[in-house]
Design a protein around this motif. Structure first.
Motif, mmCIF file in Angstrom:
data_model
loop_
_atom_site.group_PDB
_atom_site.id
_atom_site.type_symbol
_atom_site.label_atom_id
_atom_site.label_comp_id
_atom_site.label_asym_id
_atom_site.label_seq_id
_atom_site.Cartn_x
_atom_site.Cartn_y
_atom_site.Cartn_z
ATOM 1 N N ASP A 285 -4.208 -0.786 7.722
ATOM 2 C CA ASP A 285 -5.510 -0.112 7.767
ATOM 3 C C ASP A 285 -5.346 1.399 7.932
ATOM 4 N N ALA A 286 -4.358 1.822 8.699
ATOM 5 C CA ALA A 286 -4.107 3.254 8.869
ATOM 6 C C ALA A 286 -3.535 3.869 7.594
ATOM 7 N N LEU A 287 -2.740 3.101 6.865
ATOM 8 C CA LEU A 287 -2.121 3.589 5.634
ATOM 9 C C LEU A 287 -3.125 3.780 4.503
ATOM 10 N N ASP A 288 -4.138 2.934 4.408
ATOM 11 C CA ASP A 288 -5.042 2.939 3.247
ATOM 12 C C ASP A 288 -5.664 4.311 2.951
ATOM 13 N N PRO A 289 -6.320 5.003 3.877
ATOM 14 C CA PRO A 289 -6.903 6.295 3.524
ATOM 15 C C PRO A 289 -5.834 7.349 3.220
ATOM 16 N N VAL A 290 -4.702 7.238 3.876
ATOM 17 C CA VAL A 290 -3.595 8.166 3.611
ATOM 18 C C VAL A 290 -3.089 7.955 2.189
ATOM 19 N N TRP A 291 -2.907 6.699 1.819
ATOM 20 C CA TRP A 291 -2.349 6.395 0.501
ATOM 21 C C TRP A 291 -3.330 6.762 -0.618
ATOM 22 N N ARG A 292 -4.616 6.673 -0.335
ATOM 23 C CA ARG A 292 -5.606 7.123 -1.319
ATOM 24 C C ARG A 292 -5.377 8.608 -1.624
ATOM 25 N N GLN A 293 -5.170 9.422 -0.591
ATOM 26 C CA GLN A 293 -4.940 10.847 -0.809
ATOM 27 C C GLN A 293 -3.638 11.084 -1.554
ATOM 28 N N VAL A 294 -2.596 10.344 -1.196
ATOM 29 C CA VAL A 294 -1.319 10.474 -1.894
ATOM 30 C C VAL A 294 -1.496 10.119 -3.365
ATOM 31 N N ASP B 236 -0.812 1.305 -10.957
ATOM 32 C CA ASP B 236 -1.491 0.240 -10.210
ATOM 33 C C ASP B 236 -2.420 0.828 -9.144
ATOM 34 N N PHE B 237 -1.985 1.898 -8.503
ATOM 35 C CA PHE B 237 -2.809 2.550 -7.484
ATOM 36 C C PHE B 237 -3.932 3.365 -8.105
ATOM 37 N N PHE B 238 -3.689 3.959 -9.278
ATOM 38 C CA PHE B 238 -4.756 4.698 -9.962
ATOM 39 C C PHE B 238 -5.931 3.761 -10.230
ATOM 40 N N GLU B 239 -5.606 2.555 -10.684
ATOM 41 C CA GLU B 239 -6.630 1.549 -10.945
ATOM 42 C C GLU B 239 -7.277 1.075 -9.648
ATOM 43 N N HIS B 240 -6.487 0.782 -8.645
ATOM 44 C CA HIS B 240 -6.953 0.284 -7.349
ATOM 45 C C HIS B 240 -7.961 1.245 -6.714
ATOM 46 N N TYR B 241 -7.716 2.541 -6.815
ATOM 47 C CA TYR B 241 -8.577 3.547 -6.206
ATOM 48 C C TYR B 241 -9.613 4.131 -7.185
ATOM 49 N N GLY B 242 -9.726 3.523 -8.366
ATOM 50 C CA GLY B 242 -10.756 3.904 -9.311
ATOM 51 C C GLY B 242 -10.553 5.234 -10.006
ATOM 52 N N LEU B 243 -9.312 5.658 -10.168
ATOM 53 C CA LEU B 243 -9.027 6.942 -10.836
ATOM 54 C C LEU B 243 -8.937 6.796 -12.352
ATOM 55 N N ILE B 244 -8.714 5.561 -12.817
ATOM 56 C CA ILE B 244 -8.711 5.325 -14.271
ATOM 57 C C ILE B 244 -9.608 4.146 -14.590
ATOM 58 N N GLU C 41 -0.044 14.621 7.116
ATOM 59 C CA GLU C 41 0.167 14.692 8.560
ATOM 60 C C GLU C 41 -1.108 15.014 9.334
ATOM 61 N N GLU C 42 -2.162 15.420 8.637
ATOM 62 C CA GLU C 42 -3.441 15.700 9.285
ATOM 63 C C GLU C 42 -4.271 14.436 9.529
ATOM 64 N N PHE C 43 -3.903 13.329 8.900
ATOM 65 C CA PHE C 43 -4.654 12.084 9.069
ATOM 66 C C PHE C 43 -4.455 11.519 10.464
ATOM 67 N N GLU C 44 -5.516 10.870 10.949
ATOM 68 C CA GLU C 44 -5.437 10.190 12.229
ATOM 69 C C GLU C 44 -4.323 9.144 12.182
ATOM 70 N N HIS C 45 -3.552 9.063 13.212
ATOM 71 C CA HIS C 45 -2.466 8.111 13.413
ATOM 72 C C HIS C 45 -1.168 8.469 12.701
ATOM 73 N N VAL C 46 -1.144 9.489 11.837
ATOM 74 C CA VAL C 46 0.103 9.882 11.180
ATOM 75 C C VAL C 46 0.857 10.830 12.111
ATOM 76 N N THR C 47 2.114 10.501 12.374
ATOM 77 C CA THR C 47 2.930 11.370 13.222
ATOM 78 C C THR C 47 3.883 12.231 12.405
ATOM 79 N N SER C 48 4.277 11.759 11.224
ATOM 80 C CA SER C 48 5.099 12.582 10.331
ATOM 81 C C SER C 48 5.075 12.007 8.925
#
Length: 128
Positions: free
Chosen positions: A61-70, A120-128, A24-31
């Motif tokens: 575009d707004a979701l991408d940095p949020v989803w990286r943190q998730v 799939d996201f671990f790979e996409h964001y370079g975590l594995i 909820e601290e990310f820009e553009h996130v309301t909840s």
């Protein structure tokens, strides 16, 4: 046995807050209203909704940095276990919706019946 089954349910609110509050601290996130199921070794899913104050043309575009943190949160939570499924929807201010798998490319977005896992996201964001 009851204690073991209790571990398969939802996280306690204080643990869930450790995911939703930073989102909820990310820009553009309301909840953010996400919750995990399957604590312990029976990890099953992350489900819920993230609401944004942007329209459809900016939502992904707004979701991408949020989803990286998730994704990083789930990676730490599950010690890199890749099989927690993704059941989260991002909502735009104009009523539009996108699923996080659309960040992975058109082949994921096109197959709406396929289950998408955090691996799939671990790979996409370079975590594995």
């Amino acid at each position: 046995m009851v204690a073991a089954l209790a571990g398969c349910g939802r996280l306690l609110p204080s643990q869930t807050d450790s995911l939703n509050d930073p989102v909820e601290e990310f820009e553009h996130v309301t909840s953010s209203e996400m919750e995990t199921s399957g604590g312990g070794t029976m990890r099953t899913s992350l489900r819920g909704d993230i609401r944004f104050d942007v329209d459809e043309d900016q939502l992904l575009d707004a979701l991408d940095p949020v989803w990286r943190q998730v994704t990083e949160y789930v990676f730490e939570l599950d010690d890199g276990f890749e099989m927690r499924s993704v059941l989260v929807i991002a909502h735009g201010a104009d009523g539009s919706t996108v699923a996080p798998e659309e960040l992975l490319g058109p082949e994921y977005a096109a197959d709406q019946d396929a289950t998408v896992y955090f691996g799939d996201f671990f790979e996409h964001y370079g975590l594995i």
